[in-house]
Enzyme design. Structure first.
Site, PDB file in Angstrom:
ATOM      1  N   ASP A  51       0.828  -1.202   0.000  1.00  0.00           N
ATOM      2  CA  ASP A  51       0.000   0.000   0.000  1.00  0.00           C
ATOM      3  C   ASP A  51       0.865   1.255   0.000  1.00  0.00           C
ATOM      4  O   ASP A  51       2.059   1.210   0.328  1.00  0.00           O
ATOM      5  CB  ASP A  51      -0.896   0.030   1.237  1.00  0.00           C
ATOM      6  N   TYR A 109       6.678  -9.532   7.915  1.00  0.00           N
ATOM      7  CA  TYR A 109       6.414  -8.105   8.057  1.00  0.00           C
ATOM      8  C   TYR A 109       6.668  -7.678   9.499  1.00  0.00           C
ATOM      9  O   TYR A 109       6.492  -8.468  10.435  1.00  0.00           O
ATOM     10  CB  TYR A 109       4.957  -7.779   7.712  1.00  0.00           C
TER      11      TYR A 109
END
Length: 254
Positions: A51, A109
């Site tokens: 994103d 992540y």
């Protein structure tokens, strides 16, 4: 030959990795650099979408090119044509059927939270600040509930095409919460992710850290398959792709 690049990028001023009409993407500046060095604009295959505002310590991408330039010389050449926010760390030849996304077997992540009433003057673009004290032991207890193979629809943002197809089962192999001073990090390793999954997971763990969520409620949140049961979606700036792992046979030289 098929070439794999390992890159790092500061996502602050990019609309994400994938080329989009609404802004400058990391992929676009990589292709610009490749065109400057190779004289052609190859199609680039990224390890996944990111994103706007999301960062990467190690992002993987591959492309095919007919060139005499040894792969080990590409990082220096490409970095001369890239903005400072994007760096090529390494390059290597991989088998012709290698694909940065489909050959990966897990990704890790990290979500960074600055847990202090006072903002850091140095890293505000690279974490989400929460002033209220967080109980990291409660967060760590809640994190254990996400480990395993589950339907993660409750951690998927609305509008996901993958979710619309019913493909929402993933396997999280590790989910940990650690504190170092004011910095709280949430680290997640999985075989795949849904849209905004890590940012929603982090928001859910923050609810546990605030005392607003019983850590033992995580299994019920997942079983409910309802986005409304999970916590808020935390801002993109705190999220980093830490690494992408491939099985040795996927990288084996031809």
């Amino acid at each position: 030959m098929n070439i794999l690049l390992d890159i790092s990028f500061d996502g602050t001023d990019f609309c994400g990795f994938q080329v989009q009409k609404n802004g400058l993407s990391v992929c676009e500046v990589i292709q610009n650099a490749l065109e400057a060095v190779l004289g052609e604009r190859p199609v680039v295959k990224g390890c996944g979408r990111t994103d706007a505002g999301v960062h990467a310590m190690h992002y993987a991408l591959n492309f095919w090119a007919d060139t005499d330039i040894p792969p080990e010389k590409l990082p220096l050449a490409l970095n001369r044509h890239l903005p400072q926010a994007v760096r090529v760390n390494s390059a290597r030849r991989v088998p012709q059927d290698f694909h940065a996304r489909y050959s990966a077997h897990r990704k890790t992540y990290v979500y960074r939270i600055w847990n202090s009433p006072v903002e850091s003057p140095f890293e505000a673009a690279y974490h989400h600040r929460i002033a209220q004290p967080l109980d990291t032991a409660a967060m760590a207890a809640a994190a254990k509930g996400f480990v395993g193979r589950h339907d993660f629809l409750s951690l998927c943002a609305a509008g996901s095409s993958v979710a619309a197809k019913g493909d929402t089962v993933r396997t999280i192999t590790a989910c940990e919460v650690k504190r170092a001073g004011d910095l709280v990090t949430i680290t997640v390793t999985a075989d795949g992710y849904l849209y905004n999954m890590v940012r929603i997971l982090a928001g859910t763990l923050v609810q546990a850290g605030r005392g607003a969520l019983d850590p033992a409620a995580v299994p019920a949140i997942l079983a409910g398959r309802d986005r409304g049961l999970a916590g808020p979606t935390l801002p993109a700036r705190g999220l980093f792709l830490q690494r992408v792992d491939y099985p040795p046979e996927a990288l084996a030289a031809e």
